[in-house]
Design an enzyme around this catalytic site. Structure first.
Site, PDB file in Angstrom:
ATOM      1  N   LYS A   1      18.903  -2.547  15.803  1.00  0.00           N
ATOM      2  CA  LYS A   1      18.914  -1.244  16.476  1.00  0.00           C
ATOM      3  C   LYS A   1      20.179  -0.476  16.110  1.00  0.00           C
ATOM      4  O   LYS A   1      21.285  -0.999  16.191  1.00  0.00           O
ATOM      5  CB  LYS A   1      18.857  -1.443  18.004  1.00  0.00           C
ATOM      6  CG  LYS A   1      17.632  -2.187  18.478  1.00  0.00           C
ATOM      7  CD  LYS A   1      17.715  -2.522  19.964  1.00  0.00           C
ATOM      8  CE  LYS A   1      18.865  -3.457  20.256  1.00  0.00           C
ATOM      9  NZ  LYS A   1      18.881  -3.930  21.657  1.00  0.00           N
TER      10      LYS A   1
ATOM     11  N   GLY B   1      21.225   0.447  29.439  1.00  0.00           N
ATOM     12  CA  GLY B   1      19.990  -0.323  29.487  1.00  0.00           C
ATOM     13  C   GLY B   1      18.945   0.083  28.460  1.00  0.00           C
ATOM     14  O   GLY B   1      17.784  -0.320  28.544  1.00  0.00           O
ATOM     15  N   THR B   2      19.341   0.860  27.455  1.00  0.00           N
ATOM     16  CA  THR B   2      18.353   1.266  26.434  1.00  0.00           C
ATOM     17  C   THR B   2      17.784   0.048  25.706  1.00  0.00           C
ATOM     18  O   THR B   2      16.584  -0.008  25.417  1.00  0.00           O
ATOM     19  CB  THR B   2      19.008   2.202  25.396  1.00  0.00           C
ATOM     20  OG1 THR B   2      20.241   1.605  24.969  1.00  0.00           O
ATOM     21  CG2 THR B   2      19.272   3.575  25.971  1.00  0.00           C
ATOM     22  N   GLY B   3      18.633  -0.919  25.438  1.00  0.00           N
ATOM     23  CA  GLY B   3      18.159  -2.100  24.704  1.00  0.00           C
ATOM     24  C   GLY B   3      17.185  -2.933  25.518  1.00  0.00           C
ATOM     25  O   GLY B   3      16.182  -3.433  25.001  1.00  0.00           O
ATOM     26  N   CYS B   4      17.478  -3.060  26.835  1.00  0.00           N
ATOM     27  CA  CYS B   4      16.579  -3.824  27.715  1.00  0.00           C
ATOM     28  C   CYS B   4      15.207  -3.166  27.759  1.00  0.00           C
ATOM     29  O   CYS B   4      14.168  -3.816  27.630  1.00  0.00           O
ATOM     30  CB  CYS B   4      17.139  -3.855  29.133  1.00  0.00           C
ATOM     31  SG  CYS B   4      18.773  -4.558  29.274  1.00  0.00           S
TER      32      CYS B   4
ATOM     33  N   THR C   1      22.898   6.146  28.398  1.00  0.00           N
ATOM     34  CA  THR C   1      22.130   5.177  27.579  1.00  0.00           C
ATOM     35  C   THR C   1      22.277   3.752  28.135  1.00  0.00           C
ATOM     36  O   THR C   1      22.173   2.781  27.409  1.00  0.00           O
ATOM     37  CB  THR C   1      22.640   5.206  26.124  1.00  0.00           C
ATOM     38  OG1 THR C   1      24.051   4.900  26.136  1.00  0.00           O
ATOM     39  CG2 THR C   1      22.391   6.555  25.472  1.00  0.00           C
TER      40      THR C   1
HETATM   41  N1  LIG Z   1      21.485   8.606  21.931  1.00  0.00           N
HETATM   42  C1  LIG Z   1      20.328   8.076  21.519  1.00  0.00           C
HETATM   43  N2  LIG Z   1      19.303   8.886  21.145  1.00  0.00           N
HETATM   44  C2  LIG Z   1      18.115   8.364  20.735  1.00  0.00           C
HETATM   45  N3  LIG Z   1      17.857   7.048  20.677  1.00  0.00           N
HETATM   46  C3  LIG Z   1      18.864   6.200  21.042  1.00  0.00           C
HETATM   47  C4  LIG Z   1      20.141   6.653  21.477  1.00  0.00           C
HETATM   48  N4  LIG Z   1      20.911   5.561  21.774  1.00  0.00           N
HETATM   49  C5  LIG Z   1      20.147   4.482  21.536  1.00  0.00           C
HETATM   50  N5  LIG Z   1      18.915   4.854  21.086  1.00  0.00           N
HETATM   51  C6  LIG Z   1      17.784   3.970  20.770  1.00  0.00           C
HETATM   52  O1  LIG Z   1      17.617   3.095  21.898  1.00  0.00           O
HETATM   53  C7  LIG Z   1      17.179   1.808  21.457  1.00  0.00           C
HETATM   54  C8  LIG Z   1      18.188   0.759  21.933  1.00  0.00           C
HETATM   55  O2  LIG Z   1      19.259   0.754  21.024  1.00  0.00           O
HETATM   56  P1  LIG Z   1      20.797   0.459  21.484  1.00  0.00           P
HETATM   57  O3  LIG Z   1      21.590   0.321  20.231  1.00  0.00           O
HETATM   58  O4  LIG Z   1      21.185   1.464  22.475  1.00  0.00           O
HETATM   59  O5  LIG Z   1      20.577  -0.950  22.202  1.00  0.00           O
HETATM   60  P2  LIG Z   1      21.650  -1.735  23.093  1.00  0.00           P
HETATM   61  O6  LIG Z   1      23.027  -1.408  22.675  1.00  0.00           O
HETATM   62  O7  LIG Z   1      21.213  -3.161  23.029  1.00  0.00           O
HETATM   63  O8  LIG Z   1      21.351  -1.151  24.535  1.00  0.00           O
HETATM   64  P3  LIG Z   1      22.002  -1.622  25.961  1.00  0.00           P
HETATM   65  O9  LIG Z   1      22.987  -2.695  25.656  1.00  0.00           O
HETATM   66  O10 LIG Z   1      22.600  -0.383  26.509  1.00  0.00           O
HETATM   67  O11 LIG Z   1      20.824  -2.110  26.764  1.00  0.00           O
HETATM   68  C9  LIG Z   1      17.064   1.905  19.939  1.00  0.00           C
HETATM   69  O12 LIG Z   1      15.742   2.258  19.568  1.00  0.00           O
HETATM   70  C10 LIG Z   1      18.026   3.043  19.603  1.00  0.00           C
HETATM   71  O13 LIG Z   1      17.713   3.671  18.368  1.00  0.00           O
HETATM   72  C1  LIG Z   2      21.606  -7.800  33.376  1.00  0.00           C
HETATM   73  C2  LIG Z   2      21.924  -6.978  32.146  1.00  0.00           C
HETATM   74  N1  LIG Z   2      21.302  -7.271  30.978  1.00  0.00           N
HETATM   75  C3  LIG Z   2      21.567  -6.553  29.870  1.00  0.00           C
HETATM   76  C4  LIG Z   2      22.482  -5.518  29.920  1.00  0.00           C
HETATM   77  C5  LIG Z   2      22.780  -4.719  28.675  1.00  0.00           C
HETATM   78  O1  LIG Z   2      22.971  -3.421  28.922  1.00  0.00           O
HETATM   79  C6  LIG Z   2      23.123  -5.248  31.175  1.00  0.00           C
HETATM   80  N2  LIG Z   2      24.027  -4.244  31.303  1.00  0.00           N
HETATM   81  N3  LIG Z   2      22.821  -5.990  32.255  1.00  0.00           N
END
Ligand SMILES: Nc1ncnc2c1ncn2[C@@H]1O[C@H](COP(=O)(O)OP(=O)(O)OP(=O)(O)O)[C@@H](O)[C@H]1O
Ligand SMILES: Cc1ncc(CO)c(N)n1
Length: 289
Positions: free
Chosen positions: A194, A227-230, A225
């Site tokens: 990602k 929790g975007t990854g979750c 952003t």
């Molecule tokens: N500002 C943004 N605009 C559009 N898409 C985004 C943006 N930030 C993240 N994304 C998308 O969100 C999804 C999650 O990616 P990200 O790199 O944020 O994951 P992460 O760091 O594991 O998230 P988190 O740790 O906050 O849960 C991917 O599809 C990424 O492309």
């Molecule tokens: C419980 C939990 N899992 C994943 C993340 C990653 O954002 C968070 N902040 N908290």
């Protein structure tokens, strides 16, 4: 062959869901009382994508949009008991793991997942958006050796891809190399590296062991952003539970998270959560449109 960016959302009709079966997904992760990440975000995402959601807690995390203030890991016996409660009664079509903080916890989860013929989505959670470490050093090794080889798909962000491969992941070429290492050397079935932490478009790279697929959407200029990854990995789990192909699941998840970020309500004083209901604004996505 490079896939172009996503053009539309495709959700199953009522008929398609009945025809397939009632899709069930399980999340095994930590908590987020403000609802943007962890099992709270996962369950919301499952429900929005019309999948029955179940959840097993690994750690209780005191956190909000400004950071993490405390973490309590559940006793290993409680983790094992929750796994038994679920797997002795309702079988999930897809399992997603998020925060699993210790090697001992990972071994317990891995032994259960190993015995299941189910789709397994691993979100290799290591650090919260606020920068707080959510798992310990030994857990990273166990994540790579015990859990990752069981994954249908693993969804590292750039820092997590660096931790998994031991190499810098800053550019698209780095992402490609990391994807190959994660699949061919570490044994994951497939990977979405990602690119949320990079500049420019929101560029994700899906690699299934044979071909690369670029998923590109415009970057939304926001700090919300959390929790975007979750949410992204939970959406993949939901779509796989419904029986969609891995590539279609990743494409739908990408569109889901794009809308969720675009239509954030900006809650909280820090990095706010995404809007898990945003996809309903897309005509034809919700049942009664
Ligand atoms: N500002 C943004 N605009 C559009 N898409 C985004 C943006 N930030 C993240 N994304 C998308 O969100 C999804 C999650 O990616 P990200 O790199 O944020 O994951 P992460 O760091 O594991 O998230 P988190 O740790 O906050 O849960 C991917 O599809 C990424 O492309
Ligand atoms: C419980 C939990 N899992 C994943 C993340 C990653 O954002 C968070 N902040 N908290």
């Amino acid at each position: 062959m490079m896939e172009s960016s996503i053009k539309e959302i495709f959700y199953p009709s009522e008929e398609e869901i009945k025809m397939n079966r009632f899709p069930v997904a399980l999340t095994i992760a930590g908590t987020d009382p403000t609802g943007g990440a962890g099992i709270q975000a996962d369950l919301k995402t499952f429900q929005e994508l019309e999948v029955y959601g179940m959840s097993i807690l690994t750690s209780v995390v005191a956190q909000n949009t400004q950071g993490v203030s405390d973490i309590h890991h559940l006793p290993l016996s409680m983790l094992a008991a929750q796994l038994e409660s679920v797997f002795s009664d309702i079988q999930p079509h897809a399992i997603k793991t998020g925060m699993i903080a210790t090697a001992e916890m990972m071994e317990i989860v891995a032994s259960r997942i190993k015995s299941k013929q189910t789709q397994y989505i691993m979100d290799p959670v290591m650090v919260a958006t606020s920068g707080h470490h959510l798992i310990d050093e030994q857990a990273v090794a166990s994540l790579k050796e015990s859990l990752l080889p069981l994954a249908t798909v693993v969804t590292p962000n750039l820092p997590e891809a660096e931790a998994l491969t031991g190499s810098p992941v800053k550019t698209v070429d780095d992402m490609r190399e990391a994807a190959k290492v994660i699949v061919h050397d570490l044994g994951a079935g497939s990977v979405v590296v990602k690119g949320g932490h990079m500049e420019g478009d929101a560029f994700d790279l899906f690699y299934d062991g044979f071909s690369f697929h670029e998923l590109i959407t415009p970057r939304i200029n926001t700090r919300h952003t959390h929790g975007t990854g979750c949410t992204f990995s939970a959406a993949i789990a939901a779509e796989l539970a419904k029986g969609y192909t891995l590539l279609d699941a990743v494409k739908t998840a990408k569109q889901f998270i794009q809308l969720a970020i675009e239509h954030t309500w900006g809650l909280g004083k820090g990095n706010g959560p995404t809007n898990h209901m945003a996809h309903r604004r897309v005509k034809g996505a919700a049942k009664n449109d």
